[in-house]
Design a protein around this motif. Structure first.
Motif, PDB file in Angstrom:
ATOM      1  N   LEU A  34     -24.046  37.558   8.065  1.00  0.00           N
ATOM      2  CA  LEU A  34     -22.653  37.220   8.089  1.00  0.00           C
ATOM      3  C   LEU A  34     -22.357  37.232   9.855  1.00  0.00           C
ATOM      4  O   LEU A  34     -21.601  36.577  10.318  1.00  0.00           O
ATOM      5  N   TYR A  35     -22.872  38.396  10.196  1.00  0.00           N
ATOM      6  CA  TYR A  35     -22.649  38.462  11.893  1.00  0.00           C
ATOM      7  C   TYR A  35     -23.417  37.143  12.508  1.00  0.00           C
ATOM      8  O   TYR A  35     -22.744  36.519  13.324  1.00  0.00           O
ATOM      9  N   ASP A  36     -24.703  36.842  12.233  1.00  0.00           N
ATOM     10  CA  ASP A  36     -25.310  35.715  12.950  1.00  0.00           C
ATOM     11  C   ASP A  36     -24.727  34.441  12.614  1.00  0.00           C
ATOM     12  O   ASP A  36     -25.018  33.784  13.611  1.00  0.00           O
ATOM     13  N   SER A  37     -23.992  34.106  11.677  1.00  0.00           N
ATOM     14  CA  SER A  37     -23.611  32.863  11.441  1.00  0.00           C
ATOM     15  C   SER A  37     -22.079  32.955  11.586  1.00  0.00           C
ATOM     16  O   SER A  37     -21.524  31.676  11.880  1.00  0.00           O
ATOM     17  N   LEU A  38     -21.126  34.026  11.188  1.00  0.00           N
ATOM     18  CA  LEU A  38     -19.859  33.678  11.411  1.00  0.00           C
ATOM     19  C   LEU A  38     -18.970  34.528  12.568  1.00  0.00           C
ATOM     20  O   LEU A  38     -18.418  33.862  13.001  1.00  0.00           O
ATOM     21  N   TYR A  39     -19.656  35.340  13.057  1.00  0.00           N
ATOM     22  CA  TYR A  39     -19.178  36.040  14.136  1.00  0.00           C
ATOM     23  C   TYR A  39     -18.976  35.139  15.587  1.00  0.00           C
ATOM     24  O   TYR A  39     -17.838  35.239  15.909  1.00  0.00           O
ATOM     25  N   ASP A  40     -19.828  34.434  15.706  1.00  0.00           N
ATOM     26  CA  ASP A  40     -19.447  33.272  17.127  1.00  0.00           C
ATOM     27  C   ASP A  40     -18.298  32.208  16.629  1.00  0.00           C
ATOM     28  O   ASP A  40     -18.226  31.290  17.505  1.00  0.00           O
ATOM     29  N   THR A  41     -18.225  32.162  15.525  1.00  0.00           N
ATOM     30  CA  THR A  41     -17.241  31.198  15.060  1.00  0.00           C
ATOM     31  C   THR A  41     -15.667  31.518  15.545  1.00  0.00           C
ATOM     32  O   THR A  41     -14.824  30.750  15.448  1.00  0.00           O
ATOM     33  N   MET A  42     -15.636  32.699  15.775  1.00  0.00           N
ATOM     34  CA  MET A  42     -14.389  33.277  16.278  1.00  0.00           C
ATOM     35  C   MET A  42     -14.025  32.783  17.691  1.00  0.00           C
ATOM     36  O   MET A  42     -14.917  33.480  18.717  1.00  0.00           O
ATOM     37  N   ARG A  43     -12.984  32.383  17.904  1.00  0.00           N
ATOM     38  CA  ARG A  43     -12.616  31.976  19.299  1.00  0.00           C
ATOM     39  C   ARG A  43     -12.141  33.033  20.226  1.00  0.00           C
ATOM     40  O   ARG A  43     -12.213  33.122  21.534  1.00  0.00           O
ATOM     41  N   ASN A  44     -11.416  33.903  19.296  1.00  0.00           N
ATOM     42  CA  ASN A  44     -10.573  34.874  20.136  1.00  0.00           C
ATOM     43  C   ASN A  44     -10.981  36.100  19.292  1.00  0.00           C
ATOM     44  O   ASN A  44     -10.196  36.349  18.331  1.00  0.00           O
ATOM     45  N   PRO A  45     -12.006  37.120  19.553  1.00  0.00           N
ATOM     46  CA  PRO A  45     -12.235  38.436  18.746  1.00  0.00           C
ATOM     47  C   PRO A  45     -10.985  38.950  18.451  1.00  0.00           C
ATOM     48  O   PRO A  45     -10.851  39.896  17.459  1.00  0.00           O
ATOM     49  N   ASN A  46      -9.981  39.092  19.303  1.00  0.00           N
ATOM     50  CA  ASN A  46      -8.578  39.883  19.138  1.00  0.00           C
ATOM     51  C   ASN A  46      -7.858  39.212  18.056  1.00  0.00           C
ATOM     52  O   ASN A  46      -6.984  39.775  17.469  1.00  0.00           O
ATOM     53  N   ASP A  47      -8.267  38.008  17.811  1.00  0.00           N
ATOM     54  CA  ASP A  47      -7.301  37.355  16.565  1.00  0.00           C
ATOM     55  C   ASP A  47      -8.407  36.499  15.856  1.00  0.00           C
ATOM     56  O   ASP A  47      -8.605  35.307  16.088  1.00  0.00           O
ATOM     57  N   PRO A  48      -8.881  37.148  14.700  1.00  0.00           N
ATOM     58  CA  PRO A  48      -9.706  36.463  13.832  1.00  0.00           C
ATOM     59  C   PRO A  48      -9.356  35.109  13.369  1.00  0.00           C
ATOM     60  O   PRO A  48     -10.265  34.486  12.335  1.00  0.00           O
ATOM     61  N   LEU A  49      -8.190  34.887  13.079  1.00  0.00           N
ATOM     62  CA  LEU A  49      -7.451  33.690  12.644  1.00  0.00           C
ATOM     63  C   LEU A  49      -8.067  32.482  13.344  1.00  0.00           C
ATOM     64  O   LEU A  49      -7.910  31.373  13.090  1.00  0.00           O
ATOM     65  N   GLN A  50      -8.195  32.766  14.730  1.00  0.00           N
ATOM     66  CA  GLN A  50      -8.641  31.545  15.619  1.00  0.00           C
ATOM     67  C   GLN A  50     -10.098  31.328  15.540  1.00  0.00           C
ATOM     68  O   GLN A  50     -10.849  32.049  16.305  1.00  0.00           O
ATOM     69  N   THR A  51     -10.286  30.346  14.626  1.00  0.00           N
ATOM     70  CA  THR A  51     -11.889  30.257  14.386  1.00  0.00           C
ATOM     71  C   THR A  51     -12.233  28.840  14.168  1.00  0.00           C
ATOM     72  O   THR A  51     -11.267  27.922  14.068  1.00  0.00           O
ATOM     73  N   ASP A  52     -13.359  28.600  14.449  1.00  0.00           N
ATOM     74  CA  ASP A  52     -13.802  27.166  14.219  1.00  0.00           C
ATOM     75  C   ASP A  52     -14.228  26.712  12.906  1.00  0.00           C
ATOM     76  O   ASP A  52     -14.566  25.441  12.470  1.00  0.00           O
ATOM     77  N   VAL A  53     -14.443  27.870  12.198  1.00  0.00           N
ATOM     78  CA  VAL A  53     -14.699  27.832  10.873  1.00  0.00           C
ATOM     79  C   VAL A  53     -13.979  28.422   9.966  1.00  0.00           C
ATOM     80  O   VAL A  53     -13.749  29.809   9.860  1.00  0.00           O
TER      81      VAL A  53
END
Length: 197
Positions: A34-53
């Motif tokens: 989950l970390y390796d595939s999903l973490y970097d999709t977050m555009r803003n770590p302070n707002d998890p809703l801002q994501t590419d996926v």
């Protein structure tokens, strides 16, 4: 017969430590994919809703569970250590502390298995139904991150907790065996005293 039973109880106490450590290691690994595939999709770590996926918020949603899961695994190791503190691995006769430590280890194993199964199966369901795998694949190709649809880390809990429950069941069976041997021994001693009188 006592010799076989003593060998079994030494082996089972060691197995309890080993399987508890496997549980601990599993808690450290469950978030790996989950970390390796999903973490970097977050555009803003302070707002998890801002994501590419879409659906990648699962990585954050599982954090509270994983913290608790880690603490429970440490607790299970301590319960396994309690078997040694009460000399359950080496006592010829069991006393109340031996039965209590066996019961606590078994209760912990049952609770942790149910807790893990309920939460991990729910996380797996969310992973499979909420994550946009097409967007995840596109993101992985663009940024060189992991793309996976594998549920290996979710499914591994069947093996980990199957082992934990098996060792717990064998510890209980060992305690029952011990009680039977202690009763037989007491009966032989009583019979010997009766014959001596």
């Amino acid at each position: 017969m006592y010799k076989k039973q003593m060998t079994a109880q030494k082996f089972l106490c060691l197995a309890a430590i080993i399987v508890s450590v496997i549980f601990f290691l599993y808690t450290l690994g469950i978030m790996t994919d989950l970390y390796d595939s999903l973490y970097d999709t977050m555009r803003n770590p302070n707002d998890p809703l801002q994501t590419d996926v879409s659906g990648s918020i699962l990585y954050y949603a599982m954090q509270a569970f994983n913290r608790t899961f880690l603490l429970l695994s440490i607790g299970q190791i301590l319960l396994a250590a309690l078997l040694y503190l009460t000399n359950t691995h080496s006592r010829r006769r069991y006393y109340i502390g031996n039965f209590v430590s066996t019961a606590l280890f078994t209760a912990g194993a049952l609770y942790n298995s149910v807790y893990a199964h309920v939460n991990i199966e729910e996380a797996k369901r969310q992973f499979l139904t909420n994550v946009d795998f097409a967007a995840l694949k596109e993101h992985a190709e663009m940024w060189g991150t992991l793309y996976t649809e594998s549920t290996f880390w979710f499914d591994a809990h069947y093996f980990v907790f199957g082992l934990l429950l098996l060792v717990s069941a064998l510890l209980v069976a060992n305690a029952v065996w011990k009680v039977a041997l202690m009763k037989d021994e007491a009966a032989l001693v009583a019979e010997g005293r009766g014959n001596a009188g």
